[in-house]
Design an enzyme around this catalytic site. Sequence first.
Site, mmCIF file in Angstrom:
data_model
loop_
_atom_site.group_PDB
_atom_site.id
_atom_site.type_symbol
_atom_site.label_atom_id
_atom_site.label_comp_id
_atom_site.label_asym_id
_atom_site.label_seq_id
_atom_site.Cartn_x
_atom_site.Cartn_y
_atom_site.Cartn_z
ATOM 1 N N THR A 180 0.939 -1.024 -0.018
ATOM 2 C CA THR A 180 0.031 -0.128 -0.044
ATOM 3 C C THR A 180 0.874 1.271 -0.066
ATOM 4 O O THR A 180 2.144 1.197 0.677
ATOM 5 C CB THR A 180 -1.032 0.028 1.312
ATOM 6 O OG1 THR A 180 -1.672 -0.980 1.217
ATOM 7 C CG2 THR A 180 -1.596 1.234 1.502
ATOM 8 N N GLY A 210 -10.554 -2.322 3.424
ATOM 9 C CA GLY A 210 -9.665 -2.285 4.433
ATOM 10 C C GLY A 210 -9.653 -0.877 5.234
ATOM 11 O O GLY A 210 -10.600 -0.028 5.162
HETATM 12 N N1 ASP Z 1 -4.075 -1.527 5.049
HETATM 13 C C1 ASP Z 1 -4.011 -2.271 3.670
HETATM 14 C C2 ASP Z 1 -5.601 -2.852 3.805
HETATM 15 O O1 ASP Z 1 -5.734 -3.609 4.622
HETATM 16 C C3 ASP Z 1 -3.307 -3.209 3.097
HETATM 17 C C4 ASP Z 1 -1.753 -2.643 3.258
HETATM 18 O O2 ASP Z 1 -1.505 -1.668 3.965
HETATM 19 O O3 ASP Z 1 -0.928 -3.245 2.366
HETATM 20 O O4 ASP Z 1 -6.538 -2.909 2.609
#
Ligand code: ASP
Length: 329
Positions: A180, A210
Amino acid sequence: MSHAAAPVLAIHGGAGVIKRDMSPAREKAARAALTLALQNGYAQLKAGKSAVDAVAAAITVLEDDPNFNAGRGAVFTHDGKNELDAAIMDGYSLKAGAIAGVHRVKNPIVLARAVMDRSNHVMLMGEGAEAFAKEVGGIDMVDPSYFRTEERWQQLQKALKEDAEKKPHADVETAKHFGTVGAVALDSQGRLAAGTSTGGMTDKRWGRVGDSPIIGAGTYANSGCAVSGTGWGEFYIRTVAAHEICMRVTQMRVPLKRAAAEVINQEIPSMGGNGGAIALDANGTVSMPFNTDGMFRGWIGADGVPHVAIYGDEDDGTADPLPTPDAGT
Ligand code: ASP
């Protein structure tokens, strides 16, 4: 409220299992993308543009880069689709915009910003968000195949196989670096902003959303603090992580690095979650904690030099000792 400040920008490109066995080419590409994102975002700040402009500029670079799980290169859902989430928040006005589950928007952060600036709402999802994108105009739309990369497709195949073998789902999630992207900025007028963009988690189902596009969970900014998170999103939602860090800073007067460490290195792992965050306060203090092996990260401040780091044992220039609780900021 605002005051003259030395602009600062910090970014992340995801936290997770990031070991020194990454290919040199991949590592070089990731560092180059982080550097370019810092330079593009910082150029906005140097030109007197807002923290929101800098955050959007930096994130757009990382969304366009296939090495990160945002925009092109996003992870796949269980059904083999790319479903993108993003949010942006202006800490000065406390306005925010977010989108979830879009398939055709080239730069989700640009649409999140349009929601903030050009609608009466904070969060739009799916088809409605894409209808809004077409209606407001100026938002690049692409065929869903634009987001696909072979590496992410193979990650899904591995996850599906592990699902079929009934291996615990968390194995898949924690074995990947999440990728992300996010940014936090302080502009020359002392205004803070935060933004985050993601494809979510590999193999996600049922329209799962998310933390990234949820204001307060993965993204939050106010007049004294800005945070973008990355990690196992369910835990960031349950701890309202970004808001929690900022409330400790602005309401409880906890120094930024301590506040971020309390949430990222204590609260989230104690519940079984993992990940990291970037945080920035109104003095320009940068904190980039993570409880994983590494986090793609970087910052740029008064000297205009991009500082980029990936691994956990790599000096990112923010590692001065945590102040003791009674040492003030
Ligand atoms: N936090 C993001 C999610 O849960 C994933 C990530 O940070 O890579 O969608």
